[in-house]
Motif scaffolding. Sequence first.
Motif, PDB file in Angstrom:
ATOM      1  N   CYS A 289      32.709  47.246  41.186  1.00  0.00           N
ATOM      2  CA  CYS A 289      32.470  45.606  40.628  1.00  0.00           C
ATOM      3  C   CYS A 289      31.218  45.165  41.336  1.00  0.00           C
ATOM      4  O   CYS A 289      30.593  44.388  40.689  1.00  0.00           O
ATOM      5  CB  CYS A 289      33.735  44.857  41.137  1.00  0.00           C
ATOM      6  SG  CYS A 289      34.816  45.103  39.845  1.00  0.00           S
ATOM      7  N   ALA A 290      31.161  45.605  42.664  1.00  0.00           N
ATOM      8  CA  ALA A 290      29.788  45.244  43.404  1.00  0.00           C
ATOM      9  C   ALA A 290      28.699  45.862  42.775  1.00  0.00           C
ATOM     10  O   ALA A 290      27.565  45.120  42.999  1.00  0.00           O
ATOM     11  CB  ALA A 290      30.198  45.544  44.759  1.00  0.00           C
ATOM     12  N   ALA A 291      28.766  47.009  42.218  1.00  0.00           N
ATOM     13  CA  ALA A 291      27.466  47.600  41.692  1.00  0.00           C
ATOM     14  C   ALA A 291      27.005  46.754  40.325  1.00  0.00           C
ATOM     15  O   ALA A 291      25.957  46.691  40.147  1.00  0.00           O
ATOM     16  CB  ALA A 291      27.803  49.154  41.389  1.00  0.00           C
ATOM     17  N   GLY A 292      28.102  46.473  39.430  1.00  0.00           N
ATOM     18  CA  GLY A 292      27.617  45.656  38.552  1.00  0.00           C
ATOM     19  C   GLY A 292      27.004  46.488  37.403  1.00  0.00           C
ATOM     20  O   GLY A 292      27.265  47.818  37.114  1.00  0.00           O
TER      21      GLY A 292
ATOM     22  N   LYS B 273      37.369  57.591  37.381  1.00  0.00           N
ATOM     23  CA  LYS B 273      37.089  57.282  36.127  1.00  0.00           C
ATOM     24  C   LYS B 273      38.198  56.202  35.812  1.00  0.00           C
ATOM     25  O   LYS B 273      37.586  55.259  34.661  1.00  0.00           O
ATOM     26  CB  LYS B 273      37.723  58.575  35.211  1.00  0.00           C
ATOM     27  CG  LYS B 273      37.679  58.287  33.779  1.00  0.00           C
ATOM     28  CD  LYS B 273      38.003  59.643  32.915  1.00  0.00           C
ATOM     29  CE  LYS B 273      38.113  59.560  31.306  1.00  0.00           C
ATOM     30  NZ  LYS B 273      38.934  58.549  30.876  1.00  0.00           N
ATOM     31  N   ALA B 274      39.333  56.002  36.073  1.00  0.00           N
ATOM     32  CA  ALA B 274      40.095  54.869  35.907  1.00  0.00           C
ATOM     33  C   ALA B 274      39.848  53.426  36.360  1.00  0.00           C
ATOM     34  O   ALA B 274      39.584  52.580  35.525  1.00  0.00           O
ATOM     35  CB  ALA B 274      41.427  54.938  36.569  1.00  0.00           C
ATOM     36  N   THR B 275      38.817  53.400  37.448  1.00  0.00           N
ATOM     37  CA  THR B 275      38.535  52.162  37.896  1.00  0.00           C
ATOM     38  C   THR B 275      37.340  51.718  37.103  1.00  0.00           C
ATOM     39  O   THR B 275      36.630  50.490  36.786  1.00  0.00           O
ATOM     40  CB  THR B 275      38.002  52.375  39.302  1.00  0.00           C
ATOM     41  OG1 THR B 275      36.981  53.486  39.300  1.00  0.00           O
ATOM     42  CG2 THR B 275      39.037  52.358  40.345  1.00  0.00           C
TER      43      THR B 275
ATOM     44  N   LEU C 267      36.871  47.338  30.758  1.00  0.00           N
ATOM     45  CA  LEU C 267      37.909  46.390  29.992  1.00  0.00           C
ATOM     46  C   LEU C 267      37.695  44.922  30.286  1.00  0.00           C
ATOM     47  O   LEU C 267      37.858  44.033  29.430  1.00  0.00           O
ATOM     48  CB  LEU C 267      39.281  47.072  30.060  1.00  0.00           C
ATOM     49  CG  LEU C 267      40.388  46.179  29.973  1.00  0.00           C
ATOM     50  CD1 LEU C 267      40.380  46.248  28.128  1.00  0.00           C
ATOM     51  CD2 LEU C 267      41.645  46.471  30.257  1.00  0.00           C
ATOM     52  N   ALA C 268      37.454  44.800  31.596  1.00  0.00           N
ATOM     53  CA  ALA C 268      37.041  43.443  32.116  1.00  0.00           C
ATOM     54  C   ALA C 268      36.011  42.916  31.343  1.00  0.00           C
ATOM     55  O   ALA C 268      35.871  41.616  31.103  1.00  0.00           O
ATOM     56  CB  ALA C 268      37.125  43.464  33.611  1.00  0.00           C
ATOM     57  N   ARG C 269      34.985  43.625  31.312  1.00  0.00           N
ATOM     58  CA  ARG C 269      33.798  43.255  30.558  1.00  0.00           C
ATOM     59  C   ARG C 269      33.975  42.798  28.947  1.00  0.00           C
ATOM     60  O   ARG C 269      33.543  41.649  28.711  1.00  0.00           O
ATOM     61  CB  ARG C 269      32.749  44.263  30.583  1.00  0.00           C
ATOM     62  CG  ARG C 269      32.179  44.256  31.717  1.00  0.00           C
ATOM     63  CD  ARG C 269      30.743  43.533  32.021  1.00  0.00           C
ATOM     64  NE  ARG C 269      29.965  43.802  31.203  1.00  0.00           N
ATOM     65  CZ  ARG C 269      28.581  42.938  31.262  1.00  0.00           C
ATOM     66  NH1 ARG C 269      28.681  41.945  32.223  1.00  0.00           N
ATOM     67  NH2 ARG C 269      27.679  43.345  30.469  1.00  0.00           N
TER      68      ARG C 269
ATOM     69  N   VAL D  84      32.596  40.602  37.173  1.00  0.00           N
ATOM     70  CA  VAL D  84      33.775  40.460  36.505  1.00  0.00           C
ATOM     71  C   VAL D  84      34.844  40.337  37.572  1.00  0.00           C
ATOM     72  O   VAL D  84      34.635  40.512  38.921  1.00  0.00           O
ATOM     73  CB  VAL D  84      34.233  41.756  35.806  1.00  0.00           C
ATOM     74  CG1 VAL D  84      33.052  42.218  34.462  1.00  0.00           C
ATOM     75  CG2 VAL D  84      34.227  42.945  36.840  1.00  0.00           C
ATOM     76  N   ARG D  85      35.953  39.701  37.303  1.00  0.00           N
ATOM     77  CA  ARG D  85      37.077  39.371  38.033  1.00  0.00           C
ATOM     78  C   ARG D  85      38.474  40.411  37.658  1.00  0.00           C
ATOM     79  O   ARG D  85      39.008  40.008  36.520  1.00  0.00           O
ATOM     80  CB  ARG D  85      37.453  37.931  37.964  1.00  0.00           C
ATOM     81  CG  ARG D  85      36.319  37.334  38.781  1.00  0.00           C
ATOM     82  CD  ARG D  85      36.440  35.687  38.480  1.00  0.00           C
ATOM     83  NE  ARG D  85      35.366  34.857  39.314  1.00  0.00           N
ATOM     84  CZ  ARG D  85      34.190  34.639  38.857  1.00  0.00           C
ATOM     85  NH1 ARG D  85      33.874  35.333  37.823  1.00  0.00           N
ATOM     86  NH2 ARG D  85      33.365  34.241  39.592  1.00  0.00           N
ATOM     87  N   VAL D  86      38.635  41.276  38.518  1.00  0.00           N
ATOM     88  CA  VAL D  86      40.008  42.029  38.154  1.00  0.00           C
ATOM     89  C   VAL D  86      40.743  42.016  39.260  1.00  0.00           C
ATOM     90  O   VAL D  86      40.545  42.188  40.353  1.00  0.00           O
ATOM     91  CB  VAL D  86      39.339  43.678  37.951  1.00  0.00           C
ATOM     92  CG1 VAL D  86      40.475  44.326  37.402  1.00  0.00           C
ATOM     93  CG2 VAL D  86      38.474  43.813  36.929  1.00  0.00           C
ATOM     94  N   VAL D  87      42.061  42.105  38.549  1.00  0.00           N
ATOM     95  CA  VAL D  87      43.338  42.101  39.742  1.00  0.00           C
ATOM     96  C   VAL D  87      43.964  43.229  39.406  1.00  0.00           C
ATOM     97  O   VAL D  87      44.652  43.575  38.345  1.00  0.00           O
ATOM     98  CB  VAL D  87      44.176  40.672  39.532  1.00  0.00           C
ATOM     99  CG1 VAL D  87      45.398  40.666  40.433  1.00  0.00           C
ATOM    100  CG2 VAL D  87      43.298  39.426  39.782  1.00  0.00           C
ATOM    101  N   ARG D  88      44.247  44.210  40.424  1.00  0.00           N
ATOM    102  CA  ARG D  88      44.963  45.439  40.201  1.00  0.00           C
ATOM    103  C   ARG D  88      46.404  44.834  40.406  1.00  0.00           C
ATOM    104  O   ARG D  88      46.865  44.218  41.429  1.00  0.00           O
ATOM    105  CB  ARG D  88      44.823  46.216  41.205  1.00  0.00           C
ATOM    106  CG  ARG D  88      43.365  46.914  41.015  1.00  0.00           C
ATOM    107  CD  ARG D  88      43.194  48.458  41.771  1.00  0.00           C
ATOM    108  NE  ARG D  88      44.028  49.346  41.027  1.00  0.00           N
ATOM    109  CZ  ARG D  88      45.208  49.518  41.730  1.00  0.00           C
ATOM    110  NH1 ARG D  88      45.466  49.418  43.086  1.00  0.00           N
ATOM    111  NH2 ARG D  88      45.902  50.813  41.113  1.00  0.00           N
ATOM    112  N   GLY D  89      47.320  45.347  39.575  1.00  0.00           N
ATOM    113  CA  GLY D  89      48.625  44.849  39.331  1.00  0.00           C
ATOM    114  C   GLY D  89      48.833  43.826  38.304  1.00  0.00           C
ATOM    115  O   GLY D  89      50.048  43.455  37.844  1.00  0.00           O
TER     116      GLY D  89
END
Length: 564
Positions: free
Chosen positions: A55-58, A87-89, A95-97, A166-171
Amino acid sequence: MGGLREVAAPFVVPGPSGVAIRGSLKGLTGQDERVLRLVGGLLGSLASRDLKVRCAAGLDHDSGQWAERKRAVTGQSSSRWAGSITKATHDQWALARRGQSAYIHSLQAGIGMIARRLSLPVGSKGSKGSPGGYRSRQEWFAKSRRLRLLEERLERERADREAGRVRVVRGGRKLLRNRHNLQAARLTGTGWRERWEAGRWFLQADGESGKRWGNETIRVSPDGEVSIRLPAPLAHLANAPHGRYILACRVHFRHRGEQWADRIAANRAMAYRIHYDVERGRWYVTASWQIPPVKMVPLEAARSGGLIGVDMNADHLAAWRLDAHGNPVGEPRRFDYDLSGSAPHRDAQMRHALIRLLHWTQRHHLSIAIEDLDFQAETTREKHGRRKRFRRLISGMPVSRLRSRLTSMAAELGITLVAVDPAYTSRWGAQHWQRPLTTNTRTTTRHDAAAVAIGRRALGYPIKRRTQPPPQHRSDAAGHRSVQATSGILGREGTRPRIPGPRTRSAGAGCGAKAGNQGVPPSGSWGSAHNRSEHTAEHESWQQDSCSVPRNGPGTARSWVRHS
């Protein structure tokens, strides 16, 4: 017809690109569960760190940074675990995009609707397609403040999208918010913590063709034995050679088990995911693989013998069979389901309704026509205002899930799906088909008529029925004909002007020796034509001809023949 949007052409729905099956892990020992929790927790923490880096790389992320991320995870696990994690991350970031883009479209729709309603006078009524002005000055003022709030959100989201943030929450964000309101979520602190940790575990591995049984990291043998390649920090827990741990139980795939066995026997790629259901207290393993694209049937072949139109509603599927000419055949069918209760209950209800529909379609060897629905722009409170029940209704309809389930189940049975534009199907179906299809023994609903409209659109026919034949006579007694004048002609609903002259089939208007005396005399001379001594009516007898049938419709005259 002005104001109507263009209707898109129907198309054949492509088949699914992958298959997923699930089996339960029954009979796990305490040591097995302990190892699974440790492996899932370790890999979950690595996935969280990698997601933060991604996410930091954008938008500046490239293959070099991907390789660097994979090397960082490989040192604490293994190269194959690192490949699955990175790959999953990356998929989670993508998906967040997509979710961010959908949220921007939703904000734009809300802002446009509020701005339109604010521009209308307070209390003005709206039409069926669009709402009117706000009811009071207080509501107008509150909506003006909300407009400024939505504009600020839109500006912030656009800036984040341009920057790649993006803002992603694992879980899951929903589970995270439940932590602040445990009573409403019916959870305890311990129960919430268990769900949170289980949702953040990572126990999935991508397959690789050519390797033994299609996967080196999580391996399932043909007899159901499950073994896991442990990460380097947990290698001391192995109970098999090469740092592997074999579970004490066996897994069996009841659905598509033969296909799964054929693939692993040929050492074809097979992806696995192990997860824990906190509510049931059970462990499951999900196997998934890609399938070659199904050869699509041409549209003309799909609708050559007719098809079945299906209208989706909040509590049932309305279906009607149509022949190749667009005519309804037989009786309408209704497939009910209940979308209340828990998510497993709703899924079971949906699958049961779909399988009944598919079996009925398979008996007739036909295709299915269904609407290409998308309610993302229709569920906003800005468009429907205070109609909360209607907003909950369309928000609760599982359109995307029904579409994906119907696509996969239809492909399994070899049934072709034809998607049509949903514009005006319910309105025009009720207008043109509900009343004609209603009989003394059958009550046709609005949804049944919509199914007919969907089927006709998929067949390439207009929803409107063919032009009715002319009435038995030209008077207005038979009612307004379906095709008479366009909507732009003034006075099209008025009565026809009266044409002077006799109303006979043999003589036209203005014909005959006494044609000038057949009209109404001018004012002040009413009946003068019958009081003249030289008038033929005083010297000759009149009677109705037996061969001339009178026409008794309003505005018509009888036909008479004179006998000397």
